[in-house]
Write an enzyme that holds these catalytic residues in place. Sequence first.
Site, PDB file in Angstrom:
ATOM      1  CE  LYS A  33      -0.857   0.345   4.956  1.00 25.61           C
ATOM      2  NZ  LYS A  33      -1.854   0.332   6.009  1.00 25.61           N
ATOM      3  N   GLY A  37       9.977  -1.899  -0.215  1.00 25.58           N
ATOM      4  CA  GLY A  37      11.142  -1.752   0.676  1.00 25.58           C
ATOM      5  C   GLY A  37      10.726  -1.613   2.127  1.00 25.58           C
ATOM      6  N   GLY A  38       9.457  -1.215   2.335  1.00 24.53           N
ATOM      7  CA  GLY A  38       8.920  -1.139   3.698  1.00 24.53           C
ATOM      8  C   GLY A  38       9.630  -0.128   4.572  1.00 24.53           C
ATOM      9  CB  VAL A  39       9.560   0.278   8.290  1.00 23.34           C
ATOM     10  CG1 VAL A  39      10.350   1.058   9.334  1.00 23.34           C
ATOM     11  CG2 VAL A  39       8.077   0.570   8.423  1.00 23.34           C
ATOM     12  CB  CYS A  40      13.920  -2.258   6.348  1.00 27.25           C
ATOM     13  SG  CYS A  40      15.628  -2.537   5.907  1.00 27.25           S
ATOM     14  CB  ALA A 112      -4.025  -6.508   0.657  1.00 22.78           C
ATOM     15  N   GLY A 183      15.588   3.092  23.581  1.00 20.27           N
ATOM     16  CA  GLY A 183      15.865   1.811  22.919  1.00 20.27           C
ATOM     17  C   GLY A 183      16.659   2.037  21.651  1.00 20.27           C
ATOM     18  N   GLY A 267       8.851   1.578  21.040  1.00 21.39           N
ATOM     19  CA  GLY A 267       8.544   0.231  20.580  1.00 21.39           C
ATOM     20  C   GLY A 267       7.546   0.251  19.438  1.00 21.39           C
ATOM     21  CG  HIS A 440      47.030  -9.849  12.724  1.00 25.52           C
ATOM     22  ND1 HIS A 440      46.620  -9.518  14.000  1.00 25.52           N
ATOM     23  CD2 HIS A 440      48.214  -9.217  12.508  1.00 25.52           C
ATOM     24  CE1 HIS A 440      47.532  -8.721  14.542  1.00 25.52           C
ATOM     25  NE2 HIS A 440      48.506  -8.522  13.656  1.00 25.52           N
TER      26      HIS A 440
HETATM   27  P1  NAI Z   1      12.701  -0.533  21.593  1.00 23.04           P
HETATM   28  O1  NAI Z   1      11.850  -1.626  22.100  1.00 23.04           O
HETATM   29  O2  NAI Z   1      14.075  -0.814  21.108  1.00 23.04           O
HETATM   30  O3  NAI Z   1      12.878   0.580  22.744  1.00 23.04           O
HETATM   31  C1  NAI Z   1      11.794   1.217  23.338  1.00 23.04           C
HETATM   32  C2  NAI Z   1      12.246   1.818  24.641  1.00 23.04           C
HETATM   33  O4  NAI Z   1      11.212   2.663  25.126  1.00 23.04           O
HETATM   34  C3  NAI Z   1      12.482   0.777  25.741  1.00 23.04           C
HETATM   35  O5  NAI Z   1      13.725   1.033  26.347  1.00 23.04           O
HETATM   36  C4  NAI Z   1      11.316   0.996  26.689  1.00 23.04           C
HETATM   37  O6  NAI Z   1      11.637   0.704  28.035  1.00 23.04           O
HETATM   38  C5  NAI Z   1      11.041   2.463  26.510  1.00 23.04           C
HETATM   39  N1  NAI Z   1       9.672   2.886  26.836  1.00 23.04           N
HETATM   40  C6  NAI Z   1       8.513   2.214  26.618  1.00 23.04           C
HETATM   41  N2  NAI Z   1       7.458   2.965  27.015  1.00 23.04           N
HETATM   42  C7  NAI Z   1       7.964   4.146  27.465  1.00 23.04           C
HETATM   43  C8  NAI Z   1       7.386   5.342  27.984  1.00 23.04           C
HETATM   44  N3  NAI Z   1       6.059   5.492  28.091  1.00 23.04           N
HETATM   45  N4  NAI Z   1       8.216   6.350  28.364  1.00 23.04           N
HETATM   46  C9  NAI Z   1       9.558   6.217  28.248  1.00 23.04           C
HETATM   47  N5  NAI Z   1      10.158   5.111  27.771  1.00 23.04           N
HETATM   48  C10 NAI Z   1       9.364   4.090  27.356  1.00 23.04           C
HETATM   49  O7  NAI Z   1      11.820   0.203  20.484  1.00 23.04           O
HETATM   50  P2  NAI Z   1      12.206   1.268  19.363  1.00 23.04           P
HETATM   51  O8  NAI Z   1      13.481   1.949  19.705  1.00 23.04           O
HETATM   52  O9  NAI Z   1      10.987   2.094  19.179  1.00 23.04           O
HETATM   53  O10 NAI Z   1      12.460   0.375  18.095  1.00 23.04           O
HETATM   54  C11 NAI Z   1      11.367  -0.352  17.544  1.00 23.04           C
HETATM   55  C12 NAI Z   1      11.815  -1.580  16.820  1.00 23.04           C
HETATM   56  O11 NAI Z   1      12.592  -1.251  15.688  1.00 23.04           O
HETATM   57  C13 NAI Z   1      12.633  -2.475  17.686  1.00 23.04           C
HETATM   58  O12 NAI Z   1      12.077  -3.767  17.634  1.00 23.04           O
HETATM   59  C14 NAI Z   1      13.980  -2.457  17.074  1.00 23.04           C
HETATM   60  O13 NAI Z   1      14.627  -3.711  17.173  1.00 23.04           O
HETATM   61  C15 NAI Z   1      13.725  -2.064  15.614  1.00 23.04           C
HETATM   62  N6  NAI Z   1      14.871  -1.298  15.127  1.00 23.04           N
HETATM   63  C16 NAI Z   1      16.058  -1.929  14.939  1.00 23.04           C
HETATM   64  C17 NAI Z   1      17.152  -1.229  14.549  1.00 23.04           C
HETATM   65  C18 NAI Z   1      18.448  -1.941  14.422  1.00 23.04           C
HETATM   66  O14 NAI Z   1      18.467  -3.162  14.312  1.00 23.04           O
HETATM   67  N7  NAI Z   1      19.574  -1.252  14.458  1.00 23.04           N
HETATM   68  C19 NAI Z   1      17.115   0.209  14.275  1.00 23.04           C
HETATM   69  C20 NAI Z   1      15.830   0.773  14.572  1.00 23.04           C
HETATM   70  C21 NAI Z   1      14.765   0.026  14.963  1.00 23.04           C
END
Ligand code: NAI
Length: 455
Positions: A33, A37-40, A112, A183, A267, A440
């Site tokens: 939609k 490539g999506g969000v990534c 969809a 996070g 999250g 190395h």
């Molecule tokens: P996250 O789950 O990594 O972090 C969310 C953080 O917010 C947690 O530390 C949590 O304790 C905190 N939190 C939750 N509710 C809160 C509140 N009301 N007030 C303050 N803090 C609160 O989620 P994030 O950073 O949003 O990432 C989402 C997803 O995207 C994750 O699953 C992540 O793995 C993925 N992602 C991965 C990347 C990578 O692999 N480098 C890069 C960006 C995203």
Amino acid sequence: MMYDLIVIGAGPAGYLASERAAHAGLNVLCIEKANVGGVCLNEGCIPTKTLLYSAKLHDGVAHGEKYGVKTENLTIDHNVVLARKNKVVKLLTCGIKSSLKTLGVTVVTGDARIIDKTDEEVRVSVGEDTFAAKNLLIATGSSPAIPPIPGLSDGLNAGFVLTNKEILALSEVPESLVVIGGGVIGLEMASYFNSVGSKVTIIEMLDHIAGENDKELTTILQKNYEKKGIKFILGARVSDIGASSVSYIVNDESHTVDCDKVLLSIGRRANTANLGLEDIGIETNRGAIITDEHMRTNVVNVYAAGDVNGKSMLAHTAYREAEVAVNTMLGISDEMSYVAVPGVIYTNPELASVGITEANAEAQKLNYKVVKLPMRFSGRYLAENEGGDGIFKLIVDAENNRVIGAHALCNYSSEFIVAIGTAIEAKLTLEQIKKIIFPHPTVCEIFREAIFQCE
Ligand code: NAI
């Protein structure tokens, strides 16, 4: 026309499943939609890494004196960075579109919705059109979680509060930025905006940043960023969002911080609303589609891969889940293993991990050993990180001398963590790993060093 497979969503899970299935000879329809490539590719992994690379170059030169590099009037032009980010995203999304076309995947743009399902086929509508296929793969991804904080919806509508999508398109660097959630997204974006000059404050609900990562390493990372000027407010509950401020409560005391922009990164939630899942009885758990180790849902010939099943919201997990789903459809024996899914936070330095943490091993009452080494045991690290305080931790199962976890705070860890993941997935013993030759000098040699110190 009857397809072999309909894929809903063209993010990492959806486009890779479409490619693999078409390559294997299936007649595939992929429905998206928004953008292929999506969000990534469009508003996540790739754009952030483009931004962070510019920040890393800038910071390297800014602190270049200790390496004999001096410069005056160093600047970083956010708009040039953004333009390059857009170019990289375009190149990659065009590449995927072209690959889908070459493989003969039919791509339809639209929203969809599943209509019904019989033993022979599942039917999906897009606007006025209806499509049918033997198999369905749901790969609709996830969206930012929006908690019921007073003032949040108004803030989002006014453009004061941003999610990962809007912040990547911000044409002006905010003087001050409050990040809610320390996070992965919060730390990466805080890192970039700190480098380009914003005054950044991170408000995190827990008493530590970076979620489930090794606490010793995340504490060092936090100290590194405190030195760079980021303020961390931990154990805080956001109570209200005003027109230009965020209020929070710590230890029963209320505080307010003024700022120009807010990033909400607390999250993500699976995208399962309005898909028609309930019409054919697909089971979910807290909004995420329940899948088995073959990525099958409870409904025959219906699969779900990527963030939508809520197991591990990472693009690289999505790729592998997509392959498992397609192989299962093709009758090829395959199943998902989540024991060695690497996780990386692309801060500077990077924090990479795979397998279990010391805390997990303790909680599971495993008989385990830990080898902790300062990164300066690696010659390459020392050569490139004057005064660096990186750490490498290896967790080994003492019962069978196999590696079960590793955690590294240092640059290049995003690239070498897969070596340790391979050892975990292949259940290699320490003796087997000792016979592997490492190039190395590389930072990865820290892994070999830790293996030899694990007596
Ligand atoms: P996250 O789950 O990594 O972090 C969310 C953080 O917010 C947690 O530390 C949590 O304790 C905190 N939190 C939750 N509710 C809160 C509140 N009301 N007030 C303050 N803090 C609160 O989620 P994030 O950073 O949003 O990432 C989402 C997803 O995207 C994750 O699953 C992540 O793995 C993925 N992602 C991965 C990347 C990578 O692999 N480098 C890069 C960006 C995203």
